[in-house]
Every structure is written in C-alpha cells, then in structure tokens.
Design a protein around this motif. Structure first.
Motif, PDB file in Angstrom:
ATOM      1  N   SER A  23       0.760  -1.171   0.023  1.00  0.00           N
ATOM      2  CA  SER A  23      -0.049   0.003   0.165  1.00  0.00           C
ATOM      3  C   SER A  23       0.815   1.282   0.051  1.00  0.00           C
ATOM      4  CB  SER A  23      -0.915   0.060   1.274  1.00  0.00           C
ATOM      5  OG  SER A  23      -1.787  -1.309   1.233  1.00  0.00           O
ATOM      6  N   GLU A  24       0.146   2.338  -0.427  1.00  0.00           N
ATOM      7  CA  GLU A  24       1.011   3.794  -0.140  1.00  0.00           C
ATOM      8  C   GLU A  24       1.686   3.773   1.289  1.00  0.00           C
ATOM      9  OE1 GLU A  24       0.051   8.071  -1.696  1.00  0.00           O
ATOM     10  OE2 GLU A  24      -0.582   7.820   0.312  1.00  0.00           O
ATOM     11  N   GLY A  25       2.955   4.210   1.306  1.00  0.00           N
ATOM     12  CA  GLY A  25       3.566   4.139   2.642  1.00  0.00           C
ATOM     13  C   GLY A  25       3.946   5.665   2.945  1.00  0.00           C
ATOM     14  N   ARG A  26       4.909   5.732   3.983  1.00  0.00           N
ATOM     15  CA  ARG A  26       5.016   6.965   4.508  1.00  0.00           C
ATOM     16  C   ARG A  26       6.568   7.143   4.725  1.00  0.00           C
ATOM     17  NH1 ARG A  26       0.887   7.982   2.753  1.00  0.00           N
ATOM     18  NH2 ARG A  26      -0.833   9.029   3.497  1.00  0.00           N
ATOM     19  N   ALA A  27       7.255   8.145   4.544  1.00  0.00           N
ATOM     20  CA  ALA A  27       8.728   8.574   5.101  1.00  0.00           C
ATOM     21  C   ALA A  27       8.464   9.722   5.914  1.00  0.00           C
ATOM     22  CB  ALA A  27       9.733   8.813   3.740  1.00  0.00           C
ATOM     23  N   LEU A  28       9.339  10.054   6.744  1.00  0.00           N
ATOM     24  CA  LEU A  28       9.584  11.117   7.438  1.00  0.00           C
ATOM     25  C   LEU A  28       9.740  12.281   6.878  1.00  0.00           C
ATOM     26  CD1 LEU A  28       9.673  12.734  10.276  1.00  0.00           C
ATOM     27  CD2 LEU A  28      12.224  11.899  10.428  1.00  0.00           C
ATOM     28  N   ALA A  29      10.800  12.333   5.642  1.00  0.00           N
ATOM     29  CA  ALA A  29      10.912  13.193   4.674  1.00  0.00           C
ATOM     30  C   ALA A  29      11.508  12.735   3.621  1.00  0.00           C
ATOM     31  CB  ALA A  29      11.771  14.520   5.553  1.00  0.00           C
ATOM     32  N   ARG A  30      11.731  13.619   2.629  1.00  0.00           N
ATOM     33  CA  ARG A  30      12.887  13.419   1.784  1.00  0.00           C
ATOM     34  C   ARG A  30      14.386  13.985   1.930  1.00  0.00           C
ATOM     35  NH1 ARG A  30       8.565  16.324  -0.610  1.00  0.00           N
ATOM     36  NH2 ARG A  30       6.808  15.011  -1.837  1.00  0.00           N
ATOM     37  N   PHE A  31      15.118  13.293   1.366  1.00  0.00           N
ATOM     38  CA  PHE A  31      16.515  14.060   1.616  1.00  0.00           C
ATOM     39  C   PHE A  31      16.386  15.275   1.049  1.00  0.00           C
ATOM     40  CE2 PHE A  31      18.081   9.318   1.418  1.00  0.00           C
ATOM     41  CZ  PHE A  31      18.466   9.378   2.774  1.00  0.00           C
ATOM     42  N   THR A  32      15.842  15.753   0.029  1.00  0.00           N
ATOM     43  CA  THR A  32      15.936  17.252  -0.288  1.00  0.00           C
ATOM     44  C   THR A  32      14.709  18.139   0.253  1.00  0.00           C
ATOM     45  OG1 THR A  32      14.397  16.229  -2.235  1.00  0.00           O
ATOM     46  CG2 THR A  32      16.693  16.255  -2.864  1.00  0.00           C
ATOM     47  N   ASP A  33      14.302  17.753   1.257  1.00  0.00           N
ATOM     48  CA  ASP A  33      13.315  18.713   1.898  1.00  0.00           C
ATOM     49  C   ASP A  33      14.128  19.667   2.497  1.00  0.00           C
ATOM     50  OD1 ASP A  33      11.018  17.501   1.238  1.00  0.00           O
ATOM     51  OD2 ASP A  33      10.722  16.277   2.882  1.00  0.00           O
ATOM     52  N   VAL A  34      13.419  20.982   2.510  1.00  0.00           N
ATOM     53  CA  VAL A  34      14.072  21.947   3.322  1.00  0.00           C
ATOM     54  C   VAL A  34      14.406  21.993   4.729  1.00  0.00           C
ATOM     55  CG1 VAL A  34      13.975  24.408   3.791  1.00  0.00           C
ATOM     56  CG2 VAL A  34      13.098  23.536   1.659  1.00  0.00           C
ATOM     57  N   GLY A  35      13.240  21.173   5.454  1.00  0.00           N
ATOM     58  CA  GLY A  35      13.180  20.897   6.981  1.00  0.00           C
ATOM     59  C   GLY A  35      14.189  19.439   7.516  1.00  0.00           C
ATOM     60  N   TRP A  36      13.430  18.656   7.464  1.00  0.00           N
ATOM     61  CA  TRP A  36      14.242  17.239   7.955  1.00  0.00           C
ATOM     62  C   TRP A  36      15.122  16.739   6.992  1.00  0.00           C
ATOM     63  CZ3 TRP A  36      14.054  15.266  12.441  1.00  0.00           C
ATOM     64  CH2 TRP A  36      13.044  15.641  13.456  1.00  0.00           C
ATOM     65  N   GLY A  37      15.145  17.282   5.809  1.00  0.00           N
ATOM     66  CA  GLY A  37      15.888  16.762   4.877  1.00  0.00           C
ATOM     67  C   GLY A  37      17.373  16.839   5.100  1.00  0.00           C
ATOM     68  N   ASN A  38      17.786  18.048   5.610  1.00  0.00           N
ATOM     69  CA  ASN A  38      19.254  18.256   6.141  1.00  0.00           C
ATOM     70  C   ASN A  38      19.532  17.390   7.343  1.00  0.00           C
ATOM     71  OD1 ASN A  38      19.352  20.585   4.416  1.00  0.00           O
ATOM     72  ND2 ASN A  38      18.797  21.860   6.013  1.00  0.00           N
ATOM     73  N   GLU A  39      18.707  17.199   8.379  1.00  0.00           N
ATOM     74  CA  GLU A  39      19.228  16.239   9.328  1.00  0.00           C
ATOM     75  C   GLU A  39      19.221  14.845   8.808  1.00  0.00           C
ATOM     76  OE1 GLU A  39      17.586  15.667  13.789  1.00  0.00           O
ATOM     77  OE2 GLU A  39      16.960  17.346  12.676  1.00  0.00           O
ATOM     78  N   LEU A  40      18.391  14.450   8.004  1.00  0.00           N
ATOM     79  CA  LEU A  40      18.291  13.030   7.587  1.00  0.00           C
ATOM     80  C   LEU A  40      19.458  12.742   6.826  1.00  0.00           C
ATOM     81  CD1 LEU A  40      14.577  12.680   6.738  1.00  0.00           C
ATOM     82  CD2 LEU A  40      15.694  11.241   8.439  1.00  0.00           C
ATOM     83  N   ARG A  41      19.869  13.789   5.967  1.00  0.00           N
ATOM     84  CA  ARG A  41      21.100  13.512   5.255  1.00  0.00           C
ATOM     85  C   ARG A  41      22.419  13.290   6.073  1.00  0.00           C
ATOM     86  NH1 ARG A  41      19.124  17.695   1.765  1.00  0.00           N
ATOM     87  NH2 ARG A  41      20.590  19.297   2.797  1.00  0.00           N
ATOM     88  N   ARG A  42      22.444  13.923   7.123  1.00  0.00           N
ATOM     89  CA  ARG A  42      23.715  13.649   8.266  1.00  0.00           C
ATOM     90  C   ARG A  42      23.503  12.362   8.680  1.00  0.00           C
ATOM     91  NH1 ARG A  42      22.522  19.358   9.158  1.00  0.00           N
ATOM     92  NH2 ARG A  42      21.342  18.556  11.067  1.00  0.00           N
ATOM     93  N   ARG A  43      22.213  12.013   9.159  1.00  0.00           N
ATOM     94  CA  ARG A  43      22.172  10.879  10.060  1.00  0.00           C
ATOM     95  C   ARG A  43      22.196   9.721   9.345  1.00  0.00           C
ATOM     96  NH1 ARG A  43      22.169   7.214  12.647  1.00  0.00           N
ATOM     97  NH2 ARG A  43      21.118   6.619  14.356  1.00  0.00           N
TER      98      ARG A  43
END
Length: 707
Positions: free
Chosen positions: A539-559
């Motif tokens: 089924s359609e899933g969910r992610a916290l954010a895209r790597f390229t998102d302005v908000g969570w993206g920065n933190e996820l790229r580091r993590r």
C-alpha cells in the motif's frame, strides 16, 4: 517600376511590426541581420537577456522569406520560450509552428504545412533532433530547405557551458550537414570567453569564420543582494515577511523539486498567492502558471530551473533564490529574467548551508567512468541488434537518466545509434576523452567556488558576475547592496519564524508503491515481468521526509550519510515518526511491525521498529533476513531489484509469528526501513510478507530520495 527599399529600411519596417512604432535596430542587431540576409554567414550573438536577440532572427526570417527562401528552423530548449516566440512572431505576421513532446498529434499536419510553404518559422525542441524518425525522415528535408537555422541558448552546445545538454550535441551534426549558403544564427546571454570560442568554432563551416557579436552584460535595473540567514526556518520566515513588501510579481527559485513544493505550500498558508512550478508539474498546469505570472494574477511562481531559458516577462519585479545555483553564470542568467521593462527589480540570494551537498549530488550525474562506458559498448556489440534503454539497464549499472545521457553523447560521437527499438552499436572506434571530462569537472568545481566567492564578496556584485562572463566592460554598478551599503534585514519576525518552524517540522511524505516490474529481468535470472500482482503489492507508504526537503532533509542527510555511525534513533526523530503515524489516514490500523534487514544500520532500524512497536502497542513480529549478503548497493532500478530478489528472504520463524498474529488479530503490518531509494527492497519485502499471510503491508522509512 517602384524601387525596392534598401535592406536596412525593410529590416526597420519588420522590426516596427514586431516591437512597435518606436522600435529601432541596434547597431549589432543590424550587423547580424545584414550578415545573415545579405552575406549568408554564420553568426554568434552573445548579448544580455532582453537585448533583442529574437528580433534579429524574426526580422531576418521576414527578409529571407520575402526573397523566396524556405522557413526558419529554430532549435529552442523550452516550451515556455516556444510559446512566447510564436506569439511574438504572429504579431509581426510571421506564421510559426512548433514540434515538441506536448503536441505529437499535430506533427504530421505541421510537416504538411511546411512542405506547402505555409510555415515561416518552425521551432523544434533539441530532444526531437535525436528521435530516429524525425532525424532520418524529417530533419534532412527541413535542413535542406531551410532559409535560416537558429540555435537559441547556444551555450548548451558546449560542454564547457553551465547548462550543457547532451541533446544539443546533435546540433553539431546538423550544422555540418547543412547545404552551402544557408545562414546560421546562434544566440545566448550567458557565455564566457571559453564557451563563446567553443560555440563559434562549432559554427564554422567551409573555412568561413563565424561572426561573433558580443556586447556588455550590464543590467541597469537589477539590484543584486545577498541575505545570509542561519537556517531554513529563517529563510522561509524572511520570505513570508519580505515578499509582500517587494513591488510587482516575480520568481522564487529553489534547487530541488521538494523545496519548491514545500516553499509554495508554506507561502500559501501565509496568505500569499503563489504556485509551484517544476519539471514534474503537469504541462497544462505549467502553462496556466506561466500565464498567471505573465498577467500578474499571482505574486510569484516558486520554481526550479524548469522555469528556464527564455521566459519573457518584461515587468518581472524580482527574482529570489532560496539556495544558490552552482555557478555565477547560471545565477546571472536566472536573475536576468527580472527588470527588462521596469526601472528597478530586486535580485536577492538566500544561500543555504546545504547548497554544497545538493551541488555534490548533481555533480554525480556527470559522464560515467571509462569502464562503465566500455561495458555498455560491449553489451551493444554482443547483442547484434537494437536494445532498449530498459533492457540495457539490466546490464549496465547506471540510473536511467544518466544512462540515457551517456547514450546520447555516444550517439553524437558515432559509437552508437538510436534506431527503432532502442540503441545499436555502430562498431566504429571510440576513445574516452578522460582529459576533457576531467577538465570539465574541474571547471564546474571552479564555478562552485566562484559562487561561494560571490556570496562572500565585499566588492560590487554586478561587476563580479560580469567578470565571470569575461565582460571587458565590467565595472561597479553603484546599485547592489555592497555598492550602496543598503543590506536586506536578516532579523525575522518571531511570529513568522514560529510559523515556519511549525511548517518545516511537520513530518511525513508519501512513498508511492511500485506497480510494474522492470522489463528484461530474465537477463538477470529474475523471473519477474509485467504488473506486480495486487495481492503482492504494498500500500502507499510514508517517510519522515525526502532527503531534499528543506526541513527534515538536512538532518536526515547527516544521520544517514555513508560515514555516519550506526546508532539508535534519537528521541526527536522518533517523535516525528510517531507524528507521521498519527496523521496517516490508513483504512485499517496496523497490528504488527516487521523490520527490514540491514548490513549498514541494523542497530538504527531494529531500534526504530522496536520502539514504534512499544509506543504504538503493535506486536514486534521480527526482521526479514538475507540469504546472502546483498553486496554494494546498485545504482539503477533493474540491477537493484536483481540484487535484493536474490538476497532477501523470510525465515520460518517470522512466518510462524506472522501467521499467529493474523490468527489472533488480523490486520496490516508496518515494514520499517531506513530509507527508500529505488523502492525495490520494500517491494520485494512486501511480496514475501504477503505470500506469508499479511493482508496488507504499509512501508515506513525515515527518508526517501527524490526531488
């Protein structure tokens, strides 16, 4: 018998029909027109945006058609530019038509009208030049009968240019195959001395030297400025506060699709009439958005570079960049869309700390290493017949976009040919120009360093940009923030900052399930083809954010960086994932959690799955397994599927626990992973779980690639 007016008088007459009774030819415009019409020469015009380059080829077209010459063929890169040019041509009584991907049903009628002499100007997208049918059947006839050939945005021809496009390489062949006596005009606003020299050399034919007309690049209406803000929250806050205060309508540029969508949503929430505009926007929506901006029905379009070359709005009041482009030359081109018909236009750059990471991502799309190229040629040689791009993808480890770009370059180099059914090898010798590719990469790095220098400069910003374009007349403008000492404020209103922080902290983005297996998987000994059966599909899933998102993206790229340590999920990120679950409008609440196996982040993924089970009161069912280590991650879709299909498995213990859960509490299960890239790990994992009795699988990841 009435005498025929001199050529310049006729040229001025056509210009007034095009641009109004007060219009007069500039000296360089006349020089170019005379060279094309009277001397049948090849010319390169490098002039600033808004100077009137299109007037040169429309006036030359009218003069050539009056002499009985064939239609003008214009190679033009973007549909927005084509639409503007067709409208301008019609005002001057010039009948223009276009051939591009959005009007395929009209192609045959257009060809017939050209043959009947009813078309004065034919605009062709560069992608058409490499379409086998167009290249072999239509293009030779057009080229042989053309009265004038125009290459718009000619810097794209040069791989030294900031916006080099493989499709433009086909133009080199087109120019060399033109019959003698057909004039050629190339135009651009953004070419430094090296690119100008390269394009001029490619235009030369039969020993005739290319006429180069290069003017000063000063833009007297532009007020260049940089507002260096500490984080994405501050940049969005600044936009919400300052955009309503800037006169007129304009463009807010972002570096990624997701940033454009997210920024447009935020500004809309703040009561501003803006629209997003990206390469993924539906073509009809793009046209409507362009019209809305042209008619000042919106404050701004929040756009990627898809709103690109040639967009013509003389009264554009501002261009704001949320993130810096990779080069000062590219930046100059984009800000040059503002202020063509107004006395003052704002051009403000809001750089981000993450800009260099985004540049690095796009740099990874450069020409592949020699062993990958040789492998591709060997595969085509061995096949003996056409192979589609999809079939090649099962044998060459490159993503689809990069593979197609490489094939286009090899096509122009003569090593492969695009035919009906795909690509074939020509068998011709081919050499890998490693020195040139390395030099181009080095030039890109210099441009990036120069962009950082622009941001930090303590001297005139317009002079800096003009020097990057080798403008010999570059001098201080007296208008930018450095020259005047008038800087944009960097303190933001607490209310706007709070709203921006809440927006950026809002988690959750959809993961669209795969519905079709890649073609040609049998070549990888994977027995999968066609549609994925509905009873095996996620089924359609969910992610916290895209790597390229302005908000969570920065933190996820580091993590989730390759060199980041494997640690349990931190509390803030965990709570954000919990909020994703809380807002997920599923049909049935999940009853259990399954973790994906990992060779790089087992601690992170199992901890995330375990804590979600505990917080959500869901049963921890277990972890899928690898029957063999999957090996280094493959880059393209088909090879990644082959990799995970042969490696991923479900243990008997997990099957038993899943069956027990479904007997007691039937319902969906969450499938937890660190991030979704191609989506095949989650797809194969879902199929294993559904075969084992899960009625529905809901993928959940921290991140997803894209945008």
């Amino acid at each position: 018998m009435a005498s025929i007016p001199p050529l310049r008088e006729r040229a001025e007459h056509h210009l007034r029909a095009l641009a109004g009774d007060s219009a007069r030819l500039r000296d360089d415009q006349w020089t170019a027109i005379h060279a094309l019409v009277a001397e049948h020469r090849r010319a390169l015009v490098v002039q600033r945006t808004g100077w009137g380059k299109s007037a040169v080829y429309f006036v030359a077209t009218a003069l050539r058609r009056a002499e009985g010459a064939g239609p003008t063929v214009i190679v033009s890169p973007l549909l927005a530019l084509m639409r503007n040019q067709i409208a301008a041509a019609e005002r001057a009584g010039i009948h223009a038509r276009t051939i591009n991907s959005s009007n395929t049903t009209a192609w045959e009628a257009t060809y017939a009208d050209v043959a009947a002499g009813e078309v004065d100007v034919l605009l062709v997208s560069p992608e058409r030049l490499n379409n086998p049918e167009f290249r072999d059947r239509v293009l030779p006839r057009l080229a042989a009968g053309a009265g004038l050939v125009v290459i718009d945005e000619a810097h794209c021809v040069s791989d030294w240019g900031h916006d080099f496009r493989p499709d433009y390489r086909r133009i080199r062949s087109l120019l060399h195959e033109l019959p003698d006596g057909i004039p050629v005009l190339a135009t651009t606003a953004t070419a430094n001395e090296r690119v100008t020299r390269d394009v001029a050399e490619q235009l030369q034919s039969g020993g005739g030297e290319t006429l180069v007309l290069r003017g000063p690049l000063e833009r007297e209406s532009l007020r260049l400025a940089v507002a260096d803000l500490p984080d994405p929250t501050a940049r969005l806050s600044w936009l919400a506060e300052q955009l309503p205060r800037i006169e007129g309508s304009g463009i807010v540029y972002t570096l990624t699709v997701s940033a454009a969508l997210e920024t447009a949503r935020f500004l809309t929430e703040q009561g501003m009439d803006v629209r997003a505009y990206t390469g993924q926007t539906d073509p009809e929506e793009r046209r409507d958005a362009e019209d809305a901006l042209l008619q000042n029905r919106v404050k701004a379009l929040v756009a990627t570079s898809a709103l690109g070359m040639g967009f013509d709005k003389p009264d554009l009041g501002f261009v704001i960049h949320l993130g810096a482009p990779q080069s000062p030359i590219s930046y100059y081109q984009q800000v040059g869309r503002a202020g063509r018909g107004v006395s003052r236009a704002e051009a403000v750059l809001l750089p981000g700390r993450e800009d260099t990471q985004i540049w690095a991502y796009f740099a990874g799309l450069s020409f592949p290493p020699e062993d990958t190229v040789r492998q591709t040629l060997e595969v085509l040689d061995a096949e003996g017949g056409p192979l589609s791009t999809a079939a090649l993808e099962t044998r060459v480890d490159l993503r689809r976009t990069r593979l197609e770009q490489m094939l286009k370059v090899l096509d122009v180099d003569g090593a492969v040919q695009r035919v009906r059914g795909g690509w074939t090898s020509t068998g011709r010798p081919w050499s890998y120009d490693a020195d040139r590719y390395a030099a181009v990469a080095e030039a890109r790095e210099r441009e990036q360093r120069a962009m950082l220098d622009y941001i930090a400069t303590g001297t005139c910003r317009m002079e800096f940009l003009r020097r990057q374009l080798d403008d010999p007349q570059a001098e201080p403008c007296g208008r930018c923030d450095v020259c005047t000492g008038e800087f944009w404020p960097t303190e933001v209103d607490p209310g706007h900052r709070e709203a921006a922080a809440a927006h950026l902290d809002r988690p959750g983005t959809p993961i669209t399930p795969r519905r079709q297996w890649p073609s040609g998987m049998d070549t990888l000994d994977v027995p999968l083809s066609g549609k994925i059966k509905e009873d095996l599909r996620a089924s359609e899933g969910r992610a916290l954010a895209r790597f390229t998102d302005v908000g969570w993206g920065n933190e996820l790229r580091r993590r989730l960086a390759e060199d980041a340590p494997d640690e349990p999920v931190d509390e803030r990120m965990l709570q954000a994932v919990v909020r994703v679950l809380a807002t997920w409008a599923w049909d049935r609440r999940p009853v259990g959690v399954v973790a994906m196996p990992s060779t790089t982040r087992p601690k992170l993924i199992t901890d995330l799955a375990s804590r979600l089970s505990e917080l959500g009161r869901l049963e921890p069912v277990g972890t899928l397994d690898y029957r063999v280590p999957p090996g280094p991650r493959r880059h393209n879709s088909a090879m990644r599927l082959g990799q995970v299909y042969s490696a991923l498995t479900i243990t008997d213990e997990l099957k038993e626990r899943l069956a027990d859960l479904q007997n007691r509490t039937p319902g969906p299960v969450l499938l937890v992973d660190d991030y979704a890239d191609t989506g095949w790990s989650l797809t194969v994992g879902t199929a294993l779980l559904r075969r084992a009795g899960a009625p529905e699988v809901l993928p959940l990841t921290l991140a997803t690639s894209g945008g």
